[in-house]
Design an enzyme around this catalytic site. Structure first.
Site, short mmCIF file in Angstrom:
data_model
loop_
_atom_site.label_atom_id
_atom_site.label_comp_id
_atom_site.label_asym_id
_atom_site.label_seq_id
_atom_site.Cartn_x
_atom_site.Cartn_y
_atom_site.Cartn_z
N GLU A 188 0.82 -1.23 0.00
CA GLU A 188 0.00 0.00 0.00
C GLU A 188 0.85 1.27 0.00
O GLU A 188 0.46 2.30 -0.56
CB GLU A 188 -0.90 0.02 1.23
CG GLU A 188 -1.68 1.31 1.37
CD GLU A 188 -2.63 1.35 2.53
OE1 GLU A 188 -2.17 1.26 3.68
OE2 GLU A 188 -3.84 1.43 2.30
N HIS A 204 0.98 5.74 10.19
CA HIS A 204 0.37 6.37 9.02
C HIS A 204 -1.02 6.89 9.37
O HIS A 204 -1.64 6.42 10.33
CB HIS A 204 0.23 5.34 7.89
CG HIS A 204 1.52 4.91 7.27
ND1 HIS A 204 1.92 3.60 7.24
CD2 HIS A 204 2.49 5.61 6.64
CE1 HIS A 204 3.08 3.51 6.61
NE2 HIS A 204 3.45 4.72 6.24
N CYS A 224 -2.46 -2.10 4.61
CA CYS A 224 -1.07 -2.07 4.09
C CYS A 224 -0.76 -3.19 3.12
O CYS A 224 0.16 -3.06 2.32
CB CYS A 224 -0.05 -2.20 5.21
SG CYS A 224 -0.55 -1.67 6.79
#
Ligand code: CIR
Length: 253
Positions: A66, A161, A248
């Site tokens: 990702e 993130h 991800c």
């Protein structure tokens, strides 16, 4: 957004050498492979055609694909990942995406990790983090603006993130930890709050009307059940040890 494809990569034997802050122990390779296979099965069950790239030995975070691209219906933006150890991952991803989309690159000094980019229809939320800088966000925003997208940035105040904490669970609804809930950039959306003890469940994946969430978060599960969508539960504990989760492990497009 409706997806037809996913791009994934098998974890390598060296996955324990990847970057992590989790302090949850060393991931077990066979267990990680089993969790990865279950993940691919879940994506397939949501109607996606899944491409599985071979493991990229020597790049122990490379299965977290990702972070290497932002793919929209119009273009694939290949990132310049913020961690030096991850920059080379993009070469094989660009090759794989080139058969689906025109590709564009984020260039240094701009850095972007795809885990910081949340597409909400034609509006894009970009988290500024240790991995994604303002110059990278500007480059990404400018590319997407050419295709009619609007974009906004916000600081990633917790987690690795932005999407470690905030994700779409319906077209107009975000699942979010309390840290991000009151940020003005999220003001226009309905919100479902993840309690602090279940923060990892903020990384839940919406695919074609299905929700894929990690096991072990009953309060979040109950709240998501109210949306009336089928919920697929997956064990991601081996990836969590390396700061990874459900979003991800794939690029969806
Ligand atoms: C890293 O630190 O880059 C990896 N160990 C984890 C990346 C997780 N990616 C994501 O949340 N999008």
């Amino acid at each position: 957004m409706f997806f037809t494809h996913a791009l994934t990569r098998r974890p390598g034997r060296d996955l324990a050498a990847g970057l992590t802050t989790a302090n949850l122990g060393v991931p077990d390779y066979p267990a990680a492979l089993a969790q990865f296979d279950a993940y691919v099965d879940a994506l397939t069950g949501c109607g996606l055609t899944v491409t599985v790239l071979d493991a990229l030995e020597g790049h122990p975070d490379a299965h977290f694909v990702e972070d290497t691209a932002v793919v929209t219906p119009e273009v694939a933006v290949v990132t310049n990942p913020g961690a030096a150890a991850r920059k080379a991952e993009v070469e094989t991803i660009e090759t794989a995406l080139a058969s689906f989309r025109e590709t564009v690159r984020i260039k240094s000094p701009g850095t972007v990790d795809g885990g910081d980019v949340l597409m909400m229809g034609k509006h894009v939320l970009i988290g500024l983090s240790d991995r994604t800088n303002a110059e990278g966000a500007l480059q990404l925003g400018n590319v997407l603006a050419d295709f009619g997208y609007t974009w906004a940035t916000l600081p990633v105040a917790a987690g690795l993130h932005f999407k470690s904490s905030v994700n779409a669970v319906a077209d107009d609804t975000l699942l979010t930890t309390e840290t991000f809930a009151d940020h003005p950039a999220l003001a226009g959306y309905h919100k479902i709050l993840v309690v602090p003890e279940e923060a990892y469940a903020g990384n839940t994946l919406l695919i074609n009307g299905h929700l894929i969430m990690p096991i072990g978060f009953p309060d979040t599960r109950k709240k998501l059940q109210a949306l009336g969508k089928p919920i697929i539960m997956l064990d991601t504990c081996e990836f969590r040890k390396m700061d990874g989760g459900l979003t991800c492990l794939s690029l969806r497009f």
